[in-house]
Motif scaffolding. Structure first.
Motif, PDB file in Angstrom:
ATOM      1  N   SER A  46       0.853  -1.233   0.022  1.00 43.77           N
ATOM      2  CA  SER A  46       0.073   0.127   0.114  1.00 43.77           C
ATOM      3  C   SER A  46       0.922   1.018  -0.113  1.00 43.77           C
ATOM      4  O   SER A  46       0.634   2.390  -0.784  1.00 43.77           O
ATOM      5  CB  SER A  46      -0.935  -0.106   1.159  1.00 43.77           C
ATOM      6  OG  SER A  46      -0.365   0.135   2.449  1.00 43.77           O
ATOM      7  N   ILE A  51      -2.884   0.884   5.419  1.00 47.22           N
ATOM      8  CA  ILE A  51      -3.607   0.363   4.254  1.00 47.22           C
ATOM      9  C   ILE A  51      -4.916   1.364   3.952  1.00 47.22           C
ATOM     10  O   ILE A  51      -5.254   1.859   2.878  1.00 47.22           O
ATOM     11  CB  ILE A  51      -4.071  -0.925   4.435  1.00 47.22           C
ATOM     12  CG1 ILE A  51      -2.804  -1.697   4.573  1.00 47.22           C
ATOM     13  CG2 ILE A  51      -5.354  -1.405   3.476  1.00 47.22           C
ATOM     14  CD1 ILE A  51      -3.110  -3.454   4.855  1.00 47.22           C
ATOM     15  N   THR A 109      -3.678   4.757   2.797  1.00 47.21           N
ATOM     16  CA  THR A 109      -3.110   5.096   1.375  1.00 47.21           C
ATOM     17  C   THR A 109      -4.196   4.787   0.274  1.00 47.21           C
ATOM     18  O   THR A 109      -4.000   5.451  -0.682  1.00 47.21           O
ATOM     19  CB  THR A 109      -1.913   3.887   1.374  1.00 47.21           C
ATOM     20  OG1 THR A 109      -2.305   2.594   1.850  1.00 47.21           O
ATOM     21  CG2 THR A 109      -0.572   4.360   2.197  1.00 47.21           C
ATOM     22  N   TYR A 110      -4.897   3.686   0.491  1.00 48.69           N
ATOM     23  CA  TYR A 110      -5.846   3.296  -0.580  1.00 48.69           C
ATOM     24  C   TYR A 110      -6.816   4.505  -0.818  1.00 48.69           C
ATOM     25  O   TYR A 110      -7.625   4.644  -1.548  1.00 48.69           O
ATOM     26  CB  TYR A 110      -6.569   2.117  -0.400  1.00 48.69           C
ATOM     27  CG  TYR A 110      -5.476   1.180  -0.765  1.00 48.69           C
ATOM     28  CD1 TYR A 110      -5.215   0.979  -2.322  1.00 48.69           C
ATOM     29  CD2 TYR A 110      -4.916   0.207  -0.059  1.00 48.69           C
ATOM     30  CE1 TYR A 110      -4.428   0.112  -2.743  1.00 48.69           C
ATOM     31  CE2 TYR A 110      -3.815  -0.876  -0.603  1.00 48.69           C
ATOM     32  CZ  TYR A 110      -3.543  -0.895  -1.757  1.00 48.69           C
ATOM     33  OH  TYR A 110      -2.716  -1.880  -2.346  1.00 48.69           O
ATOM     34  N   PHE A 136      -5.261  -3.776  -4.299  1.00 52.21           N
ATOM     35  CA  PHE A 136      -6.422  -3.488  -3.498  1.00 52.21           C
ATOM     36  C   PHE A 136      -7.249  -4.907  -3.265  1.00 52.21           C
ATOM     37  O   PHE A 136      -7.624  -5.293  -2.306  1.00 52.21           O
ATOM     38  CB  PHE A 136      -7.224  -2.451  -4.111  1.00 52.21           C
ATOM     39  CG  PHE A 136      -8.355  -2.232  -3.194  1.00 52.21           C
ATOM     40  CD1 PHE A 136      -8.269  -1.404  -2.174  1.00 52.21           C
ATOM     41  CD2 PHE A 136      -9.565  -2.518  -3.335  1.00 52.21           C
ATOM     42  CE1 PHE A 136      -9.444  -1.235  -1.262  1.00 52.21           C
ATOM     43  CE2 PHE A 136     -10.861  -1.899  -2.826  1.00 52.21           C
ATOM     44  CZ  PHE A 136     -10.595  -1.485  -1.629  1.00 52.21           C
TER      45      PHE A 136
END
Length: 335
Positions: free
Chosen positions: A123, A205, A208-209, A247
């Motif tokens: 990520s 995670i 970042t996503y 993802f």
């Protein structure tokens, strides 16, 4: 002595092992068969992933370092953890001793920690590709990523070592036919491990996503960027299918383990334990099945992995001639 008899619902085969009578039912044989097939699928697919990535000499080798780490962890799980549950599923008894049971529990939590940490680094890699697309190649070098992976494996092995040193007795799960750590007996260690592993990984995670999808929506909505060079580089970076592939790997991992985690949290908070053996068996092995889903996701969502797999197959089948043809395929893909 072995004897068989038909009942109204199933065939029962019974025998003796070390003076203890055991009963083999169709249900136990079916569950052992499921575990055996899972072990074969995990081993074969992850050997294929490792061989494909090591054989590939194309671009995006940084991401390949992380994928190799995941594949090695899954392969070790398929070799050293899953197969040891086949025979206990048949005889409904752990026959390998306390030392092996302790080692299996240690390997499970260590490989799980390695996987979670690796997803965190993936990520971060995808975040840097979007956050700094013009400097990504200088920030994320292959050597730097290899160092991060070495640090991940060493730190995970050290963090998960207390149960191996005898601070907790091994616990055989007679419903899932596998040795797993008993977290309720070491609450302080469990909380500390969760803070050190789950805390930073989940926060990283999610952040970042969230940023990646926010920038993707901003670009699609036509929001103007002052730096045209940055906008072009950002557009090229967001068009990379590695974002969706990574993802999907993260989502598949957490979807596989969420039922088991949810049931355990419910049982711990309410004190009510589910006595349905088939349900408990299903949620445990659904989590381990995550080691197989990664190969399906890579083949489905990663054009580069499909190309690498094609190159590997041509290399194996045609040797040197196939290698030359494979390199031409790679050149055509780059064009």
């Amino acid at each position: 002595m072995i004897r068989a008899r038909d009942t109204s619902t199933m065939l029962v085969i019974s025998g003796t092992h070390n003076g203890t009578e055991m009963v083999f039912t169709l249900e136990s044989l079916a569950q052992a068969g499921v575990i055996f097939i899972m072990a074969l699928a995990i081993i074969i697919t992850n050997i294929l992933i490792i061989a494909t990535l090591l054989n590939f000499r194309g671009p995006s080798e940084v991401m390949n370092c992380y994928l190799l780490s995941l594949a090695v962890a899954d392969l070790l799980c398929g070799l050293l953890v899953v197969p040891l549950s086949v025979y206990p599923a048949i005889v409904k008894l752990w026959v390998y001793g306390d030392i092996i049971c302790r080692l299996v529990g240690y390997l499970e939590v260590t490989l799980w920690a390695v996987t979670v940490y690796t997803f965190m680094w993936i990520s971060v890699d995808r975040y840097l590709a979007v956050r700094k697309p013009l400097r990504y190649e200088t920030l994320q070098t292959k050597t730097r990523c290899q160092c991060w992976m070495a640090f991940t494996w060493i730190s995970a092995a050290m963090l998960c070592s207390p149960p191996l040193l005898g601070l907790n007795e091994p616990a055989y799960d007679s419903e899932a036919y596998i040795c797993m750590l008993k977290w309720s007996n070491m609450a302080a260690y469990s909380v500390t491990l969760a803070i050190l592993i789950l805390g930073p990984s989940l926060i990283t995670i999610v952040y970042t996503y969230t940023y990646i999808f926010r920038m993707r929506n901003k670009l699609r909505s036509g929001v103007p960027f002052h730096d045209k060079e940055y906008a072009t580089a950002l557009s090229e970076s967001l068009s990379n299918p590695s974002h969706m592939m990574s993802f999907a790997l993260v989502v598949a991992f957490w979807l596989s383990w969420t039922p088991y985690i949810a049931v355990k949290i419910y049982e711990y908070r309410t004190g009510k334990f589910n006595n349905t053996q088939l349900l408990h068996f299903g949620i445990v092995w659904l989590g381990f099945l995550n080691s197989f889903w990664k190969s399906i996701i890579l083949i489905t969502l990663s054009p580069q992995f499909r190309l690498a797999l094609r190159i590997f197959c041509m290399t194996i089948c045609c040797r040197y001639k196939g290698r030359m043809q494979a390199e031409l395929i790679g050149m055509e893909a780059d064009d």
